[in-house]
Design an enzyme around this catalytic site. Structure first.
Site, PDB file in Angstrom:
ATOM      1  N   CYS A 343       0.827  -1.207   0.000  1.00  0.00           N
ATOM      2  CA  CYS A 343       0.000   0.000   0.000  1.00  0.00           C
ATOM      3  C   CYS A 343       0.867   1.266   0.000  1.00  0.00           C
ATOM      4  CB  CYS A 343      -0.996  -0.026   1.152  1.00  0.00           C
ATOM      5  SG  CYS A 343      -2.348   1.156   0.936  1.00  0.00           S
ATOM      6  N   HIS A 445      -3.604  -5.176   1.285  1.00  0.00           N
ATOM      7  CA  HIS A 445      -3.441  -5.501   2.696  1.00  0.00           C
ATOM      8  C   HIS A 445      -3.973  -6.909   2.930  1.00  0.00           C
ATOM      9  CE1 HIS A 445      -2.308  -1.517   4.107  1.00  0.00           C
ATOM     10  NE2 HIS A 445      -3.322  -0.988   3.446  1.00  0.00           N
TER      11      HIS A 445
END
Length: 505
Positions: A343, A445
């Site tokens: 991310c 994630h």
């Protein structure tokens, strides 16, 4: 066991509030949710306002705090934003992103946010009412200390919310910090009589040693306050539950990789780290040492280094460059090291980060760490998806929470995205892998929640010989941990007194 509806026709509530931050409120609520579920009560968790950079995505594609997602899992129900209607994600020391009912609405200073609390309190009450209509019991979690006298007039998450729900309060205190008697008595002394009366009793958390030596302490607390100690929870090491706050990884020391003859993986503890629970499945692997590191050190002894998510990419990028981490990472890769970005870490690893609208400060562009041939443009709206993806024939699941778009200028995609929020993906490619295969990054994630994906990544960094059990991570593994937590909880609690609170609520 069935609960009786209150006079309002809604399900009863009980509240777990704290004498301070990080005293174990989230864990106690998680334990309570599984405890009541095991008694046949349809229970739901609730936290009006959460401040955390650990967040997740609901089945509807909305964002909420991970602590309430964990508590929903312990309750064996899908997470819903009504369980955490207001999420504050810190971006600076005095500012945060406000996520309201699962959507990022604005960046706000603490003062600006404080002035909007009355409107937000109404939203929080409406969420609680909906939960009470759909379940038999709601377990409410407080935030920080419930007796911050300078903030109580604008409080929308602690005693004011408990009063709205007419909920009895369990006050959580942390004996490991020391001063547990002062924590409890001092909290009560800071409260006006009507709020003090709402506190039904106490749970003492994180006790070390022979619990019989605290029996006199329990008697003193009960005699001094006239309120019950529901139980004393011993410290445990045999249960793994996701932590809510990054305080558990603050100020990590420099480490010596390979100290026990195990391969080591490092996660760089950037200032605005988010979703550090991504790495819980790695830390559960006995054959690997996982370290969070903050101060620049030699990386040559690590099998891999991970750049985690960030809530302020530009600030953390400057921190990496000015502190020497960027040069250290490039040297590590030049000498054969493996780096993974997730991310915000993906954004940090590129050639440039562009912020044309000033989402994270003055509009402009910043040179990245330059580990991958990608460029990121920060822009709204925020992406929040639950995703199913494929990595070289191995399927996994994860979730995306990011502001911005990253364009790949070279290398190859890391994953093929099969599905997002139950539908066709907006973009079927995710991430980037360098030409030599030693540097890779993704927006996903939770990728290590899939054991097969963990196994595939370990192969990439030369640790394919390490056995990965399918039972060590993912939903089934977490569910077993909630059962262990409930078992530990019940062993040390007056369970009949806790059930009695539901009848009185």
């Amino acid at each position: 066991m069935e609960t009786e509806m209150t006079a309002s026709g809604k399900a009863p509530c009980i509240a777990a509030l704290g004498t301070g931050s990080d005293v174990g409120k989230s864990i106690v609520v998680t334990a309570l949710c599984r405890f009541f579920l095991n008694r046949g009560i349809r229970v739901a968790p609730y936290k009006a306002q959460n401040m955390s950079n650990n967040s997740g995505v609901t089945p509807e594609g909305l964002e909420m705090g991970r602590a309430q997602i964990v508590q929903a899992e312990a309750s064996r129900i899908p997470p819903h934003v009504d369980m955490n209607p207001i999420l504050l994600k810190p971006t600076t020391d005095v500012g945060c992103q406000v996520v309201l009912m699962g959507e990022a609405r604005e960046n706000s200073t603490a003062l600006d946010y404080h002035q909007k609390k009355e409107r937000l309190f109404k939203t929080a009450c409406e969420s609680l009412d909906r939960l009470r209509d759909q379940h038999e019991l709601v377990v409410m979690e407080g935030a920080g200390s419930c007796a911050e006298v300078n903030l109580m007039a604008g409080d929308i998450v602690n005693l004011r919310m408990a009063e709205y729900a007419d909920a009895p309060v369990i006050l959580i205190a942390d004996i490991h910090r020391g001063g547990v008697f002062a924590q409890i008595v001092g909290t009560l002394e800071c409260l006006p009589p009507e709020q003090r009366d709402r506190i039904a009793g106490f749970i003492i958390n994180r006790f070390r040693g022979d619990i019989r030596l605290f029996e006199d302490g329990v008697r003193w607390i009960e005699q001094r306050t006239g309120k019950k100690v529901f139980g004393v929870l011993p410290w445990y090491t045999h249960i793994t539950i996701e932590a809510e706050d990054s305080v558990v990884i603050e100020s990590p020391p420099a480490v010596s990789p390979g100290r026990l003859g195990k391969p080591s993986v490092a996660v760089i503890r950037i200032p605005h780290i988010s979703n550090f629970t991504d790495f819980d499945p790695l830390s559960a692997i006995d054959e690997i040492d996982l370290f969070f590191i903050e101060k620049v050190q030699n990386l040559s002894g690590f099998a891999a280094v991970i750049l985690p998510g960030s809530k302020n990419t530009r600030f953390d990028l400057d921190w990496l460059k000015t502190g020497g981490w960027a040069d250290t990472l490039r040297a590590y890769v030049d000498n054969g090291g493996h780096v993974l970005g997730i991310c915000g870490g993906y954004q940090l690893m590129g050639q440039y980060v562009h912020d044309p609208h000033g989402l994270e400060g003055t509009p402009g562009s910043e040179e990245g760490v330059r580990l991958l041939p990608v460029e990121t443009t920060l822009k709204a709206p925020k992406t929040t998806t639950r995703s199913r993806f494929m990595w070289d024939g191995t399927e996994g699941t994860g979730y995306e929470i990011h502001m911005g778009q990253t364009d790949r200028l070279g290398g190859s995609p890391m994953f093929t995205v099969l599905e997002q929020n139950g539908g066709t993906p907006h973009n079927s490619e995710d991430g980037c892998v360098s030409q030599n295969g030693r540097v890779m990054a993704t927006y996903m994630h939770g990728l290590f929640d899939t054991p097969a994906i963990t196994r595939r990544w370990l192969e990439c960094i030369g640790l394919g010989h390490i056995p990965i059990s399918d039972a060590r991570s993912g939903p089934a593994a977490r569910d077993r941990e909630y059962d262990l937590l409930a078992e530990h909880f019940e062993q040390h609690m007056d369970t009949e007194a806790l059930l009695g609170l539901v009848d009185k609520a």
